[in-house]
Design a protein around this motif. Sequence first.
Motif, PDB file in Angstrom:
ATOM      1  N   GLN A   1       0.835  -1.199   0.000  1.00 31.27           N
ATOM      2  CA  GLN A   1       0.000   0.000   0.000  1.00 31.27           C
ATOM      3  C   GLN A   1       0.879   1.262   0.000  1.00 31.27           C
ATOM      4  OE1 GLN A   1      -2.376   0.434   3.511  1.00 31.27           O
ATOM      5  NE2 GLN A   1      -3.749   1.927   2.559  1.00 31.27           N
ATOM      6  N   ARG A   2       1.954   1.260   0.800  1.00 32.18           N
ATOM      7  CA  ARG A   2       2.851   2.431   0.846  1.00 32.18           C
ATOM      8  C   ARG A   2       3.613   2.614  -0.466  1.00 32.18           C
ATOM      9  NH1 ARG A   2       5.059   1.838   7.058  1.00 32.18           N
ATOM     10  NH2 ARG A   2       3.106   2.474   8.029  1.00 32.18           N
TER      11      ARG A   2
ATOM     12  N   SER B   1       2.111   6.639  -6.927  1.00 34.04           N
ATOM     13  CA  SER B   1       1.093   7.566  -7.430  1.00 34.04           C
ATOM     14  C   SER B   1       1.514   9.011  -7.177  1.00 34.04           C
ATOM     15  CB  SER B   1      -0.263   7.276  -6.789  1.00 34.04           C
ATOM     16  OG  SER B   1      -0.234   7.542  -5.409  1.00 34.04           O
ATOM     17  N   ARG B   2       2.202   9.270  -6.064  1.00 32.28           N
ATOM     18  CA  ARG B   2       2.695  10.625  -5.783  1.00 32.28           C
ATOM     19  C   ARG B   2       3.740  11.032  -6.828  1.00 32.28           C
ATOM     20  NH1 ARG B   2       5.157   9.979  -1.016  1.00 32.28           N
ATOM     21  NH2 ARG B   2       3.174   9.978   0.082  1.00 32.28           N
TER      22      ARG B   2
ATOM     23  N   TYR C   1       3.663  14.077  -9.745  1.00 33.29           N
ATOM     24  CA  TYR C   1       4.714  15.083  -9.919  1.00 33.29           C
ATOM     25  C   TYR C   1       5.161  15.153 -11.372  1.00 33.29           C
ATOM     26  CZ  TYR C   1       5.309  15.188  -4.813  1.00 33.29           C
ATOM     27  OH  TYR C   1       5.128  15.318  -3.467  1.00 33.29           O
ATOM     28  N   THR C   2       5.388  13.999 -11.983  1.00 36.67           N
ATOM     29  CA  THR C   2       5.859  14.017 -13.369  1.00 36.67           C
ATOM     30  C   THR C   2       4.756  14.440 -14.328  1.00 36.67           C
ATOM     31  OG1 THR C   2       5.403  11.666 -13.586  1.00 36.67           O
ATOM     32  CG2 THR C   2       7.647  12.286 -13.025  1.00 36.67           C
ATOM     33  N   ASP C   3       3.505  14.094 -14.031  1.00 39.08           N
ATOM     34  CA  ASP C   3       2.414  14.500 -14.909  1.00 39.08           C
ATOM     35  C   ASP C   3       2.225  16.010 -14.908  1.00 39.08           C
ATOM     36  OD1 ASP C   3       1.982  11.929 -15.692  1.00 39.08           O
ATOM     37  OD2 ASP C   3       0.226  11.599 -14.421  1.00 39.08           O
TER      38      ASP C   3
END
Length: 168
Positions: A22-23, A29-30, A34-36
């Motif tokens: 989960q972590r 996803s974080r 950032y890259t998106d």
Amino acid sequence: MVDPTTLPWIEDASEKVKIIRQRIQTAQSRQKSYTDNRRKDVEFEVRDRIFLKITPLKTSIMTGKKKKLKPRYVEPFKILQRVGSVAYRLELPLNLSRIHDVFHVSLLKKYHPDPTHVLQPEDSEIDKSLTYKEQPVQFLDRKVKELRRKKIPLVKVLWRNHGVEETT
């Protein structure tokens, strides 16, 4: 025989694996967000003019300059054709014939025509040896630089065929 799902240490280990997964998913996803935010989908049209980003290896081939004096992007080139979804074929001059003419979109930057990019030659009196004589127009500033045993007079001069930013 003991059922392995009933052992408490196996249950603890499987809970820890779930927490770790989960972590990791949260961190991925974080990083993706950032890259998106920085990523932009760039598309060009055929016959557009674009700048080409050059790598250090190709610097001396394309500009003749090395290291600190190299430009990041070189002159605007014309796009001849789109190759796939993220590559473009460029019209390169003859002196760059050794370089492959298809480039990824990440190496390209849109050229926005600007009249300030075009430099107009100034009228100056050039003699037969293709030189001209520098003549001072005005003294802009004067000061004395003091060293331990010397005083050096410094003068800022505006020259005839140059602007204010080129004073010496």
